[in-house]
Write a protein that holds these residues in place. Structure first.
Motif: not given
Lengths: 417, 98
Positions: B45-50, B53, B71, B73-74
């Motif tokens: 499982m990963r957060d994978n935020p927009k 990060h 960084r 990611t958006s």
């Protein structure tokens, strides 16, 4: 819906093609729907179409934050194939391929599906052995795949350089003749038009900002940029943004979103008869009916939502293309772009129920979702309508990561799905 | 191509680095007490935020050391760079660049 045929085209020609109506409506959102699909790409529109067509639902909405087909549906390299190693994958992707074969007739919309063959090149002894294993596994599963010697590969794809003095000489290839390409925009438009004719509301510029759950934890409504919509069934088909959307309902997924780039050349006369892929040197190429060479490669290395990536990725891909097809060295590239792909640890999709009642997900297609478009839509619709997965997508759960039942196409192919 | 500020070497092009995924995922101290769900959480499982990060990078073709970036990611804007072992730095509201 105005049916498309040679006769209707001729008739419209008599009046200067001015009698065509819009292919789908732009309705205002209703207060409540029986089912809502989040994501107006081919997968989501397909799910709405099959919900209406095969499961008798009529009060359905597709919510799209931008315009339909503007995400990965409009950004991929349109390659379609089903030559995956494992039984579960072969069944899933071949289900989609069989739907592709009749799709233009089903939708009364020319999706320009062209079974021109997908040739995957082997450059090392390891490649040869892996491809032979794939070919045998595929044939056991009823999926066509055959081995071509370098000479036979050259005969099938005359532009191919099979000289032995290049850095990664071609030792042969695996050919799936039923594979090919389709017109990506037409797939979204065809599903949109057919779904709209069955009463589906396609709501564009409608971004989901929240998912409401009732006291029992089940889905109750979605908040959108065009107001609150009540519904008890939500299917999420949001590709690279799936983590963001499902995060609104408190669901965590084993996904990472990466930029995947593609590019096209200036259009030229027909020079390239098929699709060629190379996992080892990491490039794939075909020619669109407009004449552009359509070229793609692997993802950028870092997670991102920017829909763009580094130019060095494209440069690396073109190095490989120029080695395999030296006659393209002087061609100019016209455009490049990126899409955001959601990648799972085993490189197989997640398609089924979530821990939240009434919430369903279709995601994790990574770098190869376009080929699955009709199958993914069909199976998401089935899962939403019956609240249980179809036998074909039953193995593709979120829980497989907990239970250890990975469908490890990542290890089977290493790269480039 | 990203311009990545290695805390040891300064700004270098992305080509010198290898990406290492989400940072601050600690291996469980006693894996045998974890249930399957907790183990899946750690492994997959990963957060994978927009948005911001925290992620690991390794300056493979430079000093060879691991470090962390924050960084966005958006936008791919690098917000902070810090050495492995240090906590994730607090960012000013709005995530201004370094």
């Amino acid at each position: 819906m105005q049916p498309f045929s040679a006769l209707s085209l001729f008739r419209q020609g008599l009046s200067g093609q001015k009698g065509w109506a819009p292919q789908w409506r732009s309705p205002e959102p209703k207060a409540e729907y029986d089912a809502v699909v989040i994501g107006g790409g081919g997968h989501g529109l397909g799910a709405a179409y099959y919900l209406a067509k095969e499961h008798g639902l009529r009060n359905i909405a597709v919510l799209e934050k931008g315009w339909i087909g503007g995400g990965n549906t409009g950004r991929n390299t349109t390659i379609i194939r089903s030559n995956y190693l494992f039984d579960e994958s072969a069944a899933l992707y071949d289900h989609a391929l069989k739907l592709w074969e009749g799709l233009s007739q089903t939708l009364n919309y020319n999706v320009m599906f062209s079974q021109r063959g997908v040739l995957m090149l082997a450059h090392t002894v390891h490649d040869v052995q892996v491809f032979q294993r794939h070919i045998h596994a595929n044939r056991v599963n009823g999926v066509d795949n055959e081995w071509l010697t370098p000479e036979a590969a050259k005969a099938f794809c005359p532009p191919l350089n099979i000289a032995s003095n290049i850095r990664y000489p071609v030792l042969g290839g695996a050919l799936q003749r039923r594979g090919g390409t389709a017109r990506h925009d037409a797939v979204a438009w065809g599903y949109a038009r057919a779904a709209d004719a069955l009463g589906v509301d396609i709501l564009q510029n409608c971004e989901v900002t929240g998912i409401e759950r009732d006291a029992a934890g089940a889905v109750a409504a979605v908040e959108t940029s065009r107001g609150r919509i009540r519904t008890r069934k939500v299917g999420v088909s949001a590709a690279g943004h799936t983590s963001v959307v499902l995060g609104m309902a408190g669901v965590r997924l084993p996904l990472e979103s990466y930029p995947l780039q593609a590019l096209v050349s200036e259009p030229v006369k027909p020079v390239f008869p098929c699709v060629v892929m190379s996992n080892t040197i990491h490039a794939y190429i075909s020619q669109s009916d407009k004449g552009e060479l359509v070229i793609g490669a692997g993802t950028d290395v870092y997670t991102s939502y920017t829909q763009r990536g580094g130019l060095h990725i494209n440069t690396h891909t073109l190095d490989a293309i120029c080695e395999l097809f030296p006659q393209f060295r002087r061609m100019r590239m016209l455009r490049n772009w990126g899409g955001i792909v959601d990648v799972t640890p085993d490189r197989s999709p997640i398609l089924g129920k979530t821990p939240v009642p009434g919430l369903y997900v279709n995601c994790g297609w990574g770098t190869g979702g376009f080929k699955a478009t009709p199958g993914a839509g069909h199976l998401l619709a089935w899962t939403m309508a019956k609240d249980e997965p179809h036998p074909i997508n039953a193995p593709f759960t979120i829980e497989r990561f907990r239970d250890g039942y990975l469908i490890d196409e990542a290890a089977a192919a290493a790269v480039a799905h | 191509m990203l311009l990545i500020p290695c805390p040891y070497c300064g700004e270098r092009p992305e080509l010198e680095f290898v990406y290492g995924g989400q940072a601050h995922i600690a291996r469980p101290a006693d894996p045998s007490v974890l249930n399957d769900q907790e183990w899946a959480e750690y492994l997959y499982m990963r957060d994978n935020p927009k948005g911001p990060h925290a992620e690991r990078w390794r300056h493979t073709h430079g000093c060879g050391r691991f470090f962390n970036l924050v960084r966005d990611t958006s936008s791919d804007t690098v917000l902070a760079a810090y050495r492995t072992g240090q906590p994730r730095p607090a960012l000013p509201a709005g995530g201004k660049p370094r």
